[in-house]
Design a protein around this motif. Structure first.
Motif, PDB file in Angstrom:
ATOM      1  N   MET A 123       1.334  -1.051   0.084  1.00 29.47           N
ATOM      2  CA  MET A 123       0.421  -0.436  -0.050  1.00 29.47           C
ATOM      3  C   MET A 123       0.406   1.397  -0.265  1.00 29.47           C
ATOM      4  O   MET A 123       0.488   2.145  -0.537  1.00 29.47           O
ATOM      5  N   MET A 124       1.839   1.294   1.037  1.00 29.17           N
ATOM      6  CA  MET A 124       2.590   2.472   0.934  1.00 29.17           C
ATOM      7  C   MET A 124       3.246   2.472  -0.519  1.00 29.17           C
ATOM      8  O   MET A 124       3.446   3.389  -0.876  1.00 29.17           O
ATOM      9  N   ARG A 125       3.766   1.162  -0.922  1.00 30.22           N
ATOM     10  CA  ARG A 125       4.797   1.897  -2.641  1.00 30.22           C
ATOM     11  C   ARG A 125       3.764   2.041  -3.035  1.00 30.22           C
ATOM     12  O   ARG A 125       3.765   3.437  -4.798  1.00 30.22           O
ATOM     13  N   MET A 159      -2.912  11.454   3.224  1.00 37.94           N
ATOM     14  CA  MET A 159      -4.297  11.380   2.850  1.00 37.94           C
ATOM     15  C   MET A 159      -4.579  10.641   2.202  1.00 37.94           C
ATOM     16  O   MET A 159      -6.119   9.718   2.178  1.00 37.94           O
ATOM     17  N   ALA A 160      -3.424  10.639   1.159  1.00 38.66           N
ATOM     18  CA  ALA A 160      -4.345   8.781   0.148  1.00 38.66           C
ATOM     19  C   ALA A 160      -3.983   7.320   0.623  1.00 38.66           C
ATOM     20  O   ALA A 160      -4.354   6.145   0.480  1.00 38.66           O
ATOM     21  N   MET A 161      -2.904   7.593   1.965  1.00 33.87           N
ATOM     22  CA  MET A 161      -3.046   6.119   2.723  1.00 33.87           C
ATOM     23  C   MET A 161      -4.065   6.258   3.688  1.00 33.87           C
ATOM     24  O   MET A 161      -4.430   5.074   4.143  1.00 33.87           O
ATOM     25  N   LEU A 191      -7.982  11.050  -6.225  1.00 34.26           N
ATOM     26  CA  LEU A 191      -8.428   9.912  -4.487  1.00 34.26           C
ATOM     27  C   LEU A 191      -9.913  10.659  -4.625  1.00 34.26           C
ATOM     28  O   LEU A 191     -10.549  10.783  -3.347  1.00 34.26           O
ATOM     29  N   LYS A 192     -10.809  11.771  -5.941  1.00 31.52           N
ATOM     30  CA  LYS A 192     -11.710  12.218  -5.875  1.00 31.52           C
ATOM     31  C   LYS A 192     -12.657  11.381  -5.935  1.00 31.52           C
ATOM     32  O   LYS A 192     -12.564  10.528  -7.016  1.00 31.52           O
ATOM     33  N   THR A 193     -13.700  10.724  -5.265  1.00 34.38           N
ATOM     34  CA  THR A 193     -14.457  10.332  -5.734  1.00 34.38           C
ATOM     35  C   THR A 193     -16.375  10.896  -5.413  1.00 34.38           C
ATOM     36  O   THR A 193     -16.442  11.298  -4.456  1.00 34.38           O
ATOM     37  N   PRO A 194     -17.301  10.402  -6.314  1.00 32.87           N
ATOM     38  CA  PRO A 194     -18.935  10.678  -6.288  1.00 32.87           C
ATOM     39  C   PRO A 194     -18.810  10.934  -4.310  1.00 32.87           C
ATOM     40  O   PRO A 194     -20.148  11.683  -4.101  1.00 32.87           O
TER      41      PRO A 194
END
Ligand code: ATP
Ligand code: MG
Lengths: 254, 456
Positions: A123-125, A159-161, A191-194
């Motif tokens: 996940m980090m990668r 934020m992504a994590m 990272l944006k979703t509805p």
């Protein structure tokens, strides 16, 4: 998703937020602009749970729940993320250890088991690639000795994590060179979703070319004094804040 | 009775005890030990147990510790437990040359002296003084000054046994040496051991000292360790104090360094009652360097007092002291860092830091630098802080979903890590990190497979 009603807050007797009203719905991107010292960071810190400030009036709900009673970590686990204007350096706490603890805390809250070491590293990668953060940075202590731009990129990496529902990005663009700005914006857009929402705090219209807002608010002296579409950013870029400040003097003198 | 009267009484009692046991002491010991006894007890009578009037003991209630009724023994007592059953070090990869002291006595489960093919000798100091009197004599009492320090005088008057490590010229050993001090008894005990480490010219050694108390009784240890580090020699010395809250300890280490020698001396205090660590360093040859470090974690009513004295007697030497403390509950701590730069010690570099975190309003820390500089070409800095955990850092961690307790632990661990990361024996470093973590979490930081679960 987030509803702020007549929020007032002060520190040491100085009122900084003087009645904020704001509603953010899932899938939306809101931008908050405004001159220095108008209260943008104060608002975001209060949303994240900083207890330095006293909330004197108003209410904030997140997905229908009163947010103000919750400690910062619970807000984070429920999906609120604050990208700091000034990320804090924490010598001796490794990025890996920090992120592993954070990710697993959030997972525990969602009744998910801890990630295995290999899944976590994977996940980090992935997330590192997404925000193009230098691999070396994540093997160091949290923000310690990071350049201004590296610190901002690190906020987006976190934020992504954590995959928040509502991300509040406080001047994530300041200190970024133009290429870094594009990568960070790209990361945010990916990272944006509805289902989630973003509040971006910025001084520059430029960022909003990449992260396109649905609404722009202008915060001035603790109040939202103007709300408009993305064309508002161009207007501000061109004219500055004076034309917004002028009519406000009257409010102050009331 | 006033405190001073009580201390005077303790001093008198101990002096009387000396008189009544002198013959037995002398008969059982090497002439090397016997030679300075009379002088030492005379000094002890004058100096006494350091009391309120002693500048160097302002922060530690010595009287409280010494006025308890401990049992004292001139000879080793028969141990009714099997130490092997009770203790074996569980640091898995820590393969060491082991020296076991039980209540200050060399534990006779093996020959009292090991002589390795590479010329290294280690084991019991009593035995070394009998078999190698000249070697021991040329260092014994040469560094620990019994004419100025009451506790050293007391230790010297009664000295009978302790550990001995000798590394010959240009020698070295792949394995580290591990000294395990165990307190194990059926009665409250006063323990004194005397230790000597000789690292000859060009030699290299790593020593790990672990202090454990295995019975839930009251202890008072007054130990003295003399360390000689010859020209261009190197010593890494790590001391782990992991006793229980009824174990009081006065530990004095005297390090004598010759030209271009390098010493790292690191004391990690995890558990103990009233703990006082004295580290005296004499930089006696050009180009010598000394790093003295310490990490202490104290809670409840524990007290940890670290005192360092670095004597820059020659030019071009470097010294640094870095002590860090975390104090919880009503724990108290103290740090005194004395640095003396003599007139001829030009181009000295001397650095000192003491940072402390108080977790409660009741915890207290006293810290004082004492700099005496008589040379003019000197680089010197010192700094001390007593504060709380960084609120901004705590908030930052919490906004990532980490609860306040865990965030505090992360910050405390990070605080201590600065000292632990300098431990060059890897398995020991990992173990220390783990012990510190457990300690901070309030879990018993005792070696896991030790069947004795001390109550305190
Ligand atoms: N901890 C504090 N103590 C005292 N005053 C504070 C504190 N935090 C904020 N303020 C004050 O509150 C006001 C709003 O500050 P805030 O940081 O929210 O502004 P901002 O809109 O984020 O400004 P900038 O664009 O410069 O980042 C300022 O006048 C600031 O000095
Ligand atoms: Mg701001």
């Amino acid at each position: 998703m987030l509803i702020i009603k007549n929020l007032r807050a002060s520190i040491e007797g100085n009122e900084i937020l003087k009645g904020i009203n704001l509603e953010v719905k899932a899938g939306e991107v809101h931008a908050i602009m405004g001159p220095n010292g108008s209260g943008k960071s104060t608002l975001s810190a209060i949303l994240a749970g900083r207890d330095l400030y006293q909330v004197t009036a108003g209410e904030v709900t997140f997905e229908g729940e009163n947010l103000l009673d919750l400690p910062p970590e619970v807000r984070a686990r429920k999906g609120i993320f604050l990208g700091f204007q000034y990320p804090v350096e924490i010598p001796g706490v490794s990025m890996v250890n920090f992120m592993r603890t954070a990710v697993n805390e959030v997972r525990k809250f969602r009744n998910l088991p801890d990630l295995s070491s290999s899944d976590f590293l994977k996940m980090m990668r992935e997330k590192k690639a997404l925000v193009e953060i230098d691999s070396g940075l994540t093997s160091r202590s949290v923000n310690e000795g990071f350049s201004g731009g590296e610190k901002k990129r690190n906020e987006i990496f976190q934020m992504a994590m954590l995959e928040p529902k509502l991300a509040i990005l406080d001047e994530t663009d300041s200190g970024l060179d133009i290429d870094a700005l594009k990568t960070v914006a790209y990361g945010v857009n990916r990272l944006k979703t509805p289902q989630n929402a973003i509040i971006v705090i910025t001084h520059y219209q430029r960022l909003l070319d990449y992260i396109v807002p649905d609404v722009i608010h202008v915060l001035y002296q603790g109040r939202i004094v103007k709300t408009g579409g993305k064309e508002l950013a161009f207007e501000l870029e061109e004219k500055g804040y004076d034309w917004i400040k002028e009519p406000n003097r009257e409010i102050e003198n009331e | 009775m006033s405190k001073d009267d009580t201390l005077q009484q303790v001093t008198t009692n101990l002096s009387d005890w000396y008189l009544s046991s002198r013959d037995r002491l002398t008969k059982a010991s090497s002439p090397v030990f016997n030679a300075p006894r009379t002088e030492a007890i005379d000094h002890f009578r004058t100096l006494g147990i350091p009391g309120r009037g002693n500048e160097n003991y302002l922060y530690t209630d010595v009287q409280k510790v010494f006025s308890q009724p401990y049992k004292r023994h001139i000879d080793p007592q028969k141990i009714i437990f099997s130490v092997e059953d009770l203790f074996h070090c569980d640091i898995p990869e820590l393969d060491t040359e082991l020296i076991l002291l039980v209540n200050g006595w060399f534990y006779n489960n093996r020959p009292p002296l090991q002589i390795l093919p590479n010329g290294i000798i280690y084991g019991s100091l009593a035995e070394a003084a009998l078999r190698y009197p000249d070697m021991v004599k040329s260092h014994y009492t040469k560094y620990a000054d019994h004419s100025t320090e009451g506790l050293v005088a007391l230790n010297t008057a009664f000295a009978r046994d302790g550990t001995f490590i000798y590394i010959p010229k240009n020698g070295g050993n792949e394995k580290a040496f591990q000294i395990v001090n165990i307190l194990l008894s059926t009665e409250d005990l006063f323990v004194q051991h005397r230790n000597l480490v000789i690292v000859e010219e060009g030699a290299v050694a790593r020593i790990v000292v672990c202090d454990h108390s295995l019975s839930a009784l009251q202890y008072l240890t007054n130990s003295v360790t003399e360390i000689y580090v010859g020209k261009n020699a190197e010593l890494h010395y790590y001391k782990l104090q992991n006793e229980h809250n009824l174990s009081n300890q006065f530990s004095s280490s005297y390090i004598h360094q010759e030209r271009d020698s390098r010493v790292v001396f690191n004391t990690v205090s995890l558990h103990g009652g009233i703990v006082r660590n004295n580290v005296f360093v004499k930089l006696n040859g050009q180009g010598a360097s000394n790093e003295t470090l310490g990490l202490f974690l104290a809670d409840q009513n524990q007290h940890v007092d670290n005192y360092t004295f670095v004597d820059h007697a020659e030019p071009d030497c470097t010294s640094s002291q870095n002590f860090k403390g975390v104090l919880d509950d009503q724990a108290t701590g103290a740090f005194t860092g004395r640095i003396l730069v003599r007139q001829d010690a030009q181009k000295t570099e001397a650095y000192q830091v003491n940072n402390n975190i108080l977790l409660t309003d009741e915890a207290q820390m006293s810290t004082r630098p004492q700099l005496e500089i008589y040379a003019d070409d000197v680089k010197c800095s010192h700094g001390a802080t007593v504060g709380q955990l960084d609120e901004n850092a705590l908030f930052y961690l919490r906004t990532r979903g980490i609860d306040s307790r865990e965030a505090r632990l992360l910050l405390m661990h990070a605080f201590g890590h600065e000292i632990l990361k300098q431990v060059s024996v890897k398995p020991l470093q990992e173990r220390l990190e783990d012990l510190v973590d457990k300690r901070l979490r309030g879990e018993l930081s005792r070696c896991n497979n030790c069947p004795v679960q001390c109550e305190t």
